[in-house]
Design a protein around this motif. Structure first.
Motif, PDB file in Angstrom:
ATOM      1  N   THR A  96       0.816  -1.215   0.000  1.00  0.00           N
ATOM      2  CA  THR A  96       0.000   0.000   0.000  1.00  0.00           C
ATOM      3  C   THR A  96       0.852   1.269   0.000  1.00  0.00           C
ATOM      4  OG1 THR A  96      -0.148  -0.031   2.421  1.00  0.00           O
ATOM      5  CG2 THR A  96      -1.916  -1.112   1.203  1.00  0.00           C
ATOM      6  N   ASP A  97       2.150   1.121   0.251  1.00  0.00           N
ATOM      7  CA  ASP A  97       3.037   2.285   0.316  1.00  0.00           C
ATOM      8  C   ASP A  97       3.496   2.755  -1.064  1.00  0.00           C
ATOM      9  OD1 ASP A  97       2.875   2.104   3.079  1.00  0.00           O
ATOM     10  OD2 ASP A  97       4.681   0.880   3.245  1.00  0.00           O
ATOM     11  N   GLY A 116      -6.667   5.997   1.785  1.00  0.00           N
ATOM     12  CA  GLY A 116      -5.619   4.977   1.819  1.00  0.00           C
ATOM     13  C   GLY A 116      -4.750   5.066   3.058  1.00  0.00           C
ATOM     14  N   GLY A 118      -1.368   3.938   2.994  1.00  0.00           N
ATOM     15  CA  GLY A 118       0.030   3.799   2.623  1.00  0.00           C
ATOM     16  C   GLY A 118       0.879   4.945   3.142  1.00  0.00           C
TER      17      GLY A 118
END
Length: 231
Positions: A96-97, A116, A118
């Motif tokens: 997710t980063d 999100g 991330g």
């Protein structure tokens, strides 16, 4: 077992090396190498029938497993003049980063209110400290169904599963000796509380309607399979 056979592994690695080499050569030929951030990421651990070499020792594969041999994968970054060569970073990074990281690299930003979770690791790529994660969350279902095969939160030193298993990864990297959370003290107890908070954060992350859709699809697939069996 077809292309899953261990005997095919050397050829697969050689082919991957060739494809990456051709890609990098193409960037050079187009004059884009100096302006391109290249990220190479593994998608999962090597198959359990494969033993590789890592840091001078045999390293059995762990695809589908929840310990490091199944979840700790290669991440290599290259950008001449921007990413320092020959350096290693031990910060936690999850898939997710990548979105916030790539936006950082492009000089863009996430929309306001983006939901999100991330964290950009672009500063670390440049050799800066950045904002390293304190914890990383993972949820996995091998069949794509609604029930997790395993779910955990981890730091660089500790790991807590949803079912309560807790491990000191420094002393027990392959998770063979779970510790009782109730008996922990000091920094280890604090680490367990931090990881529990991370698990709680994602307790309702999967919408109920998505779960029901998965269940319905699974039931339909099972019914179709049974129908084919009938004469």
């Amino acid at each position: 077992r077809g292309n899953q056979s261990p005997s095919n592994f050397p050829a697969m690695v050689a082919y991957l090396d060739r494809m990456v080499g051709e890609f990098m050569a193409r960037l050079d030929s187009l004059g884009l190498r100096e302006n391109t951030l290249v990220l190479f990421l593994g998608d999962n651990g090597t198959g359990v029938d494969i033993t590789s070499r890592f840091k001078g020792e045999d390293y059995p594969g762990g695809k589908g497993r929840s310990h490091a041999r199944g979840t700790h994968v290669p991440l290599i970054a290259s950008w001449p003049g921007r990413v320092p060569a020959g350096t290693v970073n031990g910060d936690l990074i999850g898939s997710t980063d990548f979105l916030p990281t790539l936006l950082d690299a492009a000089g863009a930003r996430l929309p306001d209110g983006y939901p999100g979770d991330g964290v950009s690791f672009f500063p670390q790529l440049l050799g800066q400290k950045g904002r390293p994660r304190e914890a990383l969350y993972a949820w996995y279902a091998s069949d794509g169904g609604p029930e997790a095969k395993w779910e955990f939160a981890m730091s660089t030193r500790h790991k807590l599963y949803r079912d309560g298993r807790f491990f000191d990864l420094g002393a027990d990297p392959w998770e063979q000796k779970p510790l009782k959370v109730e008996g922990l003290t000091g920094e280890t107890a604090t680490a367990a509380r931090t990881l529990r908070a991370e698990l709680d954060r994602y307790a309702d992350a999967r919408p109920p309607e998505l779960r029901q859709e998965r269940v319905t699809a699974k039931q339909a697939k099972r019914a179709e399979k049974e129908k084919r069996k009938k004469p």
